[in-house]
Design a protein around this motif. Structure first.
Motif, PDB file in Angstrom:
ATOM      1  N   UNK A 138      51.171  23.246  47.973  1.00  0.00           N
ATOM      2  CA  UNK A 138      49.795  23.186  47.482  1.00  0.00           C
ATOM      3  C   UNK A 138      48.774  23.648  48.527  1.00  0.00           C
ATOM      4  N   UNK A 139      49.208  23.795  49.765  1.00  0.00           N
ATOM      5  CA  UNK A 139      48.346  24.286  50.839  1.00  0.00           C
ATOM      6  C   UNK A 139      49.264  24.923  51.879  1.00  0.00           C
ATOM      7  N   UNK A 140      49.771  26.141  51.595  1.00  0.00           N
ATOM      8  CA  UNK A 140      50.848  26.730  52.404  1.00  0.00           C
ATOM      9  C   UNK A 140      50.507  26.881  53.883  1.00  0.00           C
ATOM     10  N   UNK A 141      49.293  27.313  54.191  1.00  0.00           N
ATOM     11  CA  UNK A 141      48.854  27.470  55.574  1.00  0.00           C
ATOM     12  C   UNK A 141      47.340  27.632  55.568  1.00  0.00           C
ATOM     13  N   UNK A 142      46.689  27.525  56.731  1.00  0.00           N
ATOM     14  CA  UNK A 142      45.234  27.623  56.760  1.00  0.00           C
ATOM     15  C   UNK A 142      44.723  28.899  56.094  1.00  0.00           C
ATOM     16  N   UNK A 143      43.771  28.725  55.180  1.00  0.00           N
ATOM     17  CA  UNK A 143      43.100  29.825  54.481  1.00  0.00           C
ATOM     18  C   UNK A 143      44.027  30.642  53.580  1.00  0.00           C
ATOM     19  N   UNK A 144      45.190  30.087  53.232  1.00  0.00           N
ATOM     20  CA  UNK A 144      46.112  30.751  52.304  1.00  0.00           C
ATOM     21  C   UNK A 144      46.281  29.853  51.080  1.00  0.00           C
ATOM     22  N   UNK A 145      45.936  30.377  49.915  1.00  0.00           N
ATOM     23  CA  UNK A 145      46.068  29.609  48.682  1.00  0.00           C
ATOM     24  C   UNK A 145      47.514  29.629  48.190  1.00  0.00           C
ATOM     25  N   UNK A 146      47.937  28.503  47.629  1.00  0.00           N
ATOM     26  CA  UNK A 146      49.221  28.450  46.958  1.00  0.00           C
ATOM     27  C   UNK A 146      49.057  28.918  45.516  1.00  0.00           C
ATOM     28  N   UNK A 147      50.059  29.587  44.995  1.00  0.00           N
ATOM     29  CA  UNK A 147      50.034  30.047  43.607  1.00  0.00           C
ATOM     30  C   UNK A 147      50.951  29.164  42.778  1.00  0.00           C
ATOM     31  N   UNK A 148      50.502  28.790  41.599  1.00  0.00           N
ATOM     32  CA  UNK A 148      51.328  27.958  40.737  1.00  0.00           C
ATOM     33  C   UNK A 148      50.809  27.975  39.322  1.00  0.00           C
ATOM     34  N   UNK A 149      51.327  27.066  38.516  1.00  0.00           N
ATOM     35  CA  UNK A 149      50.905  26.942  37.132  1.00  0.00           C
ATOM     36  C   UNK A 149      50.625  25.481  36.809  1.00  0.00           C
ATOM     37  N   UNK A 150      49.680  25.264  35.901  1.00  0.00           N
ATOM     38  CA  UNK A 150      49.433  23.927  35.381  1.00  0.00           C
ATOM     39  C   UNK A 150      49.623  23.959  33.871  1.00  0.00           C
ATOM     40  N   UNK A 194      55.483  19.917  39.041  1.00  0.00           N
ATOM     41  CA  UNK A 194      56.149  18.714  39.546  1.00  0.00           C
ATOM     42  C   UNK A 194      55.374  17.433  39.266  1.00  0.00           C
ATOM     43  N   UNK A 195      54.457  17.501  38.317  1.00  0.00           N
ATOM     44  CA  UNK A 195      53.797  16.297  37.836  1.00  0.00           C
ATOM     45  C   UNK A 195      52.514  15.904  38.538  1.00  0.00           C
ATOM     46  N   UNK A 196      52.086  16.657  39.551  1.00  0.00           N
ATOM     47  CA  UNK A 196      50.842  16.324  40.251  1.00  0.00           C
ATOM     48  C   UNK A 196      49.664  16.503  39.292  1.00  0.00           C
ATOM     49  N   UNK A 197      48.767  15.516  39.283  1.00  0.00           N
ATOM     50  CA  UNK A 197      47.576  15.590  38.426  1.00  0.00           C
ATOM     51  C   UNK A 197      46.680  16.719  38.915  1.00  0.00           C
ATOM     52  N   UNK A 198      46.339  17.632  38.012  1.00  0.00           N
ATOM     53  CA  UNK A 198      45.523  18.787  38.388  1.00  0.00           C
ATOM     54  C   UNK A 198      44.197  18.866  37.645  1.00  0.00           C
ATOM     55  N   UNK A 199      43.998  18.029  36.624  1.00  0.00           N
ATOM     56  CA  UNK A 199      42.705  18.007  35.936  1.00  0.00           C
ATOM     57  C   UNK A 199      42.515  16.677  35.243  1.00  0.00           C
ATOM     58  N   UNK A 200      41.265  16.228  35.233  1.00  0.00           N
ATOM     59  CA  UNK A 200      40.874  15.022  34.499  1.00  0.00           C
ATOM     60  C   UNK A 200      39.547  15.296  33.811  1.00  0.00           C
ATOM     61  N   UNK A 201      39.268  14.514  32.769  1.00  0.00           N
ATOM     62  CA  UNK A 201      37.962  14.624  32.140  1.00  0.00           C
ATOM     63  C   UNK A 201      37.462  13.249  31.724  1.00  0.00           C
ATOM     64  N   UNK A 202      36.157  13.150  31.662  1.00  0.00           N
ATOM     65  CA  UNK A 202      35.493  11.903  31.298  1.00  0.00           C
ATOM     66  C   UNK A 202      35.022  12.043  29.860  1.00  0.00           C
ATOM     67  N   UNK A 203      35.654  11.305  28.962  1.00  0.00           N
ATOM     68  CA  UNK A 203      35.425  11.511  27.530  1.00  0.00           C
ATOM     69  C   UNK A 203      34.124  10.899  27.036  1.00  0.00           C
TER      70      UNK A 203
END
Length: 242
Positions: A138-150, A194-203
């Protein structure tokens, strides 16, 4: 008019080396590309009255990414990998979010912003995600974004903003922390593989959500920002009628 929170950082420009309000331009581009006007909101002394006054001139709010939230805010001692607290920014953004919720002002939390939202409402954080998932993906190295899917929850406001086709969404990750205990009132609307929460909303508000990924980094996809700007326009119209 979309307020965007900023960092306070030591910055060099010309002959000057001073503390300055700082925000990557991609946030501004994301707002203006979606038809909004960006207004910077640097950390400063705050009270509920000040926060209400600031928000009264805005139609929407973005709580931007940045440093780790102070663990003392959710009753924990700092992990060795947790960054030094930025108590001024924590207090500023907590107050803005609390008053935005009370006023039903549309808001979007990005990365740290999602974490601030959860903590402000009584939730907690995983302080160092690699301890849980076993990698730095989720944070591969400084200033490098990890790529994935949600995977986005069907029927959620997030799914509506992204469109019916958005079951799985490619994203840019850059976080070593994540939501742990989800605050009462928040609904989880996206998770990583892998199940990490990536978004929430306040209904309980017309438009209030937080995402752990960095949508501002994807110039080809402005749907989240377009959704916020549209909701902000509706809020502005309602307020003018009232």
């Amino acid at each position: 008019m979309i307020g965007v929170t900023t960092y306070l950082e030591q910055a060099q420009t010309g002959v000057w080396d001073v503390r300055a309000s700082f925000l990557p331009k991609v946030y501004l581009d994301a707002v203006t590309d979606a038809g909004g006007i960006a207004v910077l909101l640097p950390p400063q002394p705050v009270s509920p009255e000040i926060a209400r006054s600031v928000l009264a001139s805005l139609d929407g709010l973005i709580v931007a990414g940045g440093a780790d939230v102070d663990p003392a805010r959710y009753g924990q001692e700092p992990h060795p990998r947790t960054g030094a607290p930025r108590t001024d920014r924590d207090a500023w953004e907590d107050a803005l979010l609390s008053e935005a919720i009370a006023a039903e002002l549309p808001f979007l939390g990005i990365c740290r912003g999602a974490q601030v939202l959860n903590v402000a409402l009584g939730g907690t954080l995983v302080q160092h995600l690699p301890d849980v998932v076993g990698s730095e993906r989720y944070q591969p190295s400084p200033a490098v974004f990890g790529a994935g899917e949600v995977t986005v929850k069907p029927g959620s406001r997030l799914a509506a903003v992204l469109g019916d086709e958005a079951g799985t969404l490619p994203v840019h990750y850059y976080h070593h922390q994540a939501l742990d205990v989800v605050a009462d009132g928040l609904t989880v609307t996206a998770r990583s593989e892998d199940g990490v929460i990536e978004a929430v909303e306040l209904e309980t508000v017309p438009f209030g959500m937080g995402v752990q990924w960095h949508p501002e980094e994807n110039a080809a996809d402005r749907r989240l920002f377009a959704g916020l700007v549209e909701a902000a326009g509706t809020h502005r119209t309602r307020r003018s009628i009232a």
